[in-house]
Design a protein around this motif. Structure first.
Motif, short mmCIF file in Angstrom:
data_model
loop_
_atom_site.label_atom_id
_atom_site.label_comp_id
_atom_site.label_asym_id
_atom_site.label_seq_id
_atom_site.Cartn_x
_atom_site.Cartn_y
_atom_site.Cartn_z
N ARG A 76 0.86 -1.18 0.00
CA ARG A 76 0.00 0.00 0.00
C ARG A 76 0.90 1.23 0.00
O ARG A 76 1.99 1.21 0.55
CB ARG A 76 -0.88 0.08 1.26
CG ARG A 76 -2.00 -0.92 1.37
CD ARG A 76 -2.82 -0.60 2.61
NE ARG A 76 -4.01 -1.44 2.71
CZ ARG A 76 -4.08 -2.57 3.40
NH1 ARG A 76 -2.99 -3.02 4.04
NH2 ARG A 76 -5.19 -3.28 3.45
N LEU A 88 -4.67 -2.15 -1.55
CA LEU A 88 -3.54 -3.06 -1.77
C LEU A 88 -3.23 -3.15 -3.26
O LEU A 88 -4.14 -3.26 -4.09
CB LEU A 88 -3.87 -4.45 -1.21
CG LEU A 88 -3.88 -4.55 0.32
CD1 LEU A 88 -4.67 -5.76 0.77
CD2 LEU A 88 -2.46 -4.60 0.86
N TYR A 132 -0.92 -5.52 -4.87
CA TYR A 132 -0.01 -6.66 -4.92
C TYR A 132 0.70 -6.82 -6.27
O TYR A 132 1.89 -7.16 -6.30
CB TYR A 132 -0.77 -7.95 -4.62
CG TYR A 132 -1.31 -8.09 -3.21
CD1 TYR A 132 -0.53 -7.75 -2.09
CD2 TYR A 132 -2.60 -8.58 -3.00
CE1 TYR A 132 -1.03 -7.89 -0.81
CE2 TYR A 132 -3.10 -8.73 -1.70
CZ TYR A 132 -2.32 -8.39 -0.62
OH TYR A 132 -2.81 -8.54 0.66
#
Length: 342
Positions: free
Chosen positions: A171, A189, A191
């Motif tokens: 983040r 998030l 990823y």
């Protein structure tokens, strides 16, 4: 644990202020022998000028253990790294992820992502001072430097000075307008950007962090290409979630102790600590074990009994009462199932 030692620790428990103290680390170590553990963040000032046993002390059984440092002065960090090596730590980690106002005021934590050259100098100084792995925990970005390309610039600068592992909280940190708690949940998030970092810099050791709630999720991240996974609050809220870590991620064959056995060991640990430090409150030590039976019958009663602050009985006595409540809950469920099947 690092490229310097040729070892990658597949799973770790994140450093968490007021949570990952020596008692919680002792608890986790009864469940997993192999996961990498961290101290709470320790500022260079506290490490250099505080009472060393209180600020930096640990039991050798807690290893492998990393000391996380907060600071921005290369020489002060180098001296802290020397102290850590002398005390037997396994790794030194620099915090470039904490977004709190207090940390920003000291010019360390996430705000250092705006100063890649400063972080690189800190890593270089620590690496020159010790043979321990020197690692960095950081965000994917901060206000004004939120693009993947900004993170890559940061990582490349720090990697050039030999950083042994990059632990990436997936983040951004919003330094103006969000609290530290909000910074753990509000920024989304990202990823794929961590996976991309590993794909584009395959020679680096990359660990992913942020929102990982289970070992299954950790395994998914590793299948996506990262070298390691760091689990934070999920490990504190349910420490027994690490029961299969050694067998699943490190190839161990020995079964972990049961929750009941872990609880009894921890009660003995708490009794010994309180005998040595009689002015400490039992609740300060027992709070770390409250999540041990998360999701199990009797968990609420277990927590209630251990949390009775007016009860001055030794931890081992309180623990036995709490475990009795759990056993009774299990027995009641077994009786209901037997009756339903008859």
């Amino acid at each position: 644990m690092s490229s310097r030692r040729g070892l990658v620790r597949a799973l770790s428990v994140a450093p968490m202020m007021e949570w990952t103290d020596r008692h919680f680390r002792w608890l986790v170590r009864q469940i997993s022998r192999r996961a990498l553990l961290y101290t709470e963040m320790v500022t260079t000032g506290a490490a250099l000028h505080g009472e060393r046993e209180i600020v930096l002390g640990f039991d050798p059984s807690e290893g492998p253990l990393a000391l996380q440092l907060g600071g921005d002065d290369p020489q002060a960090l180098a001296e802290c790294a020397r102290i850590a090596e002398g005390m037997g730590y396994d790794e030194v980690n620099l915090n470039v992820g904490c977004p709190s106002d207090r940390v920003q005021g000291g010019n360390f934590g996430a705000c250092l992502m705006r100063q890649p050259s400063r972080v690189a100098a800190c890593v270089a100084a620590m690496r020159a001072a010790v043979s321990l792995p020197v690692t960095v925990k950081h965000r994917i970005g901060v206000d004004g430097r939120e693009r993947y390309e900004d993170m890559l610039e940061f990582v490349d600068a720090v990697a050039a000075e030999g950083c042994d592992r990059f632990t990436v909280h997936a983040r951004i940190a919003i330094l103006a307008g969000l609290s530290p708690k909000e910074n753990r949940t509000v920024p989304p998030l990202r990823y794929p950007e961590v996976y991309r970092l590993k794909a584009e810099r395959p020679g680096l050791v990359v660990e992913i962090n942020g929102g990982v709630r289970s070992l299954d999720a950790a395994a998914e991240h590793m299948r996506a290409g990262v070298d390691a996974v760091m689990i934070g609050r999920a490990a504190y809220e349910d420490p027994y979630c690490f029961a299969e870590v050694d067998r699943r991620f490190f190839g161990e064959t020995e079964a972990p102790p049961s929750r009941f056995e872990v609880a009894r060991r921890y009660a003995e640990h708490a009794d010994a600590h309180l005998r040595a430090y009689p002015r400490r409150k039992a609740s300060a030590v027992l709070r770390h074990v409250l999540g041990l039976f998360t999701g199990q019958p009797g968990a609420r009663e277990f927590r209630r009994i251990l949390s009775e602050t007016r009860d001055e009985r030794p931890p081992s006595v309180r623990m036995e009462a709490a475990l009795t409540a759990v056993r009774r809950a299990h027995e009641r469920i077994a009786e209901h199932r037997a009756a339903a099947g008859s």
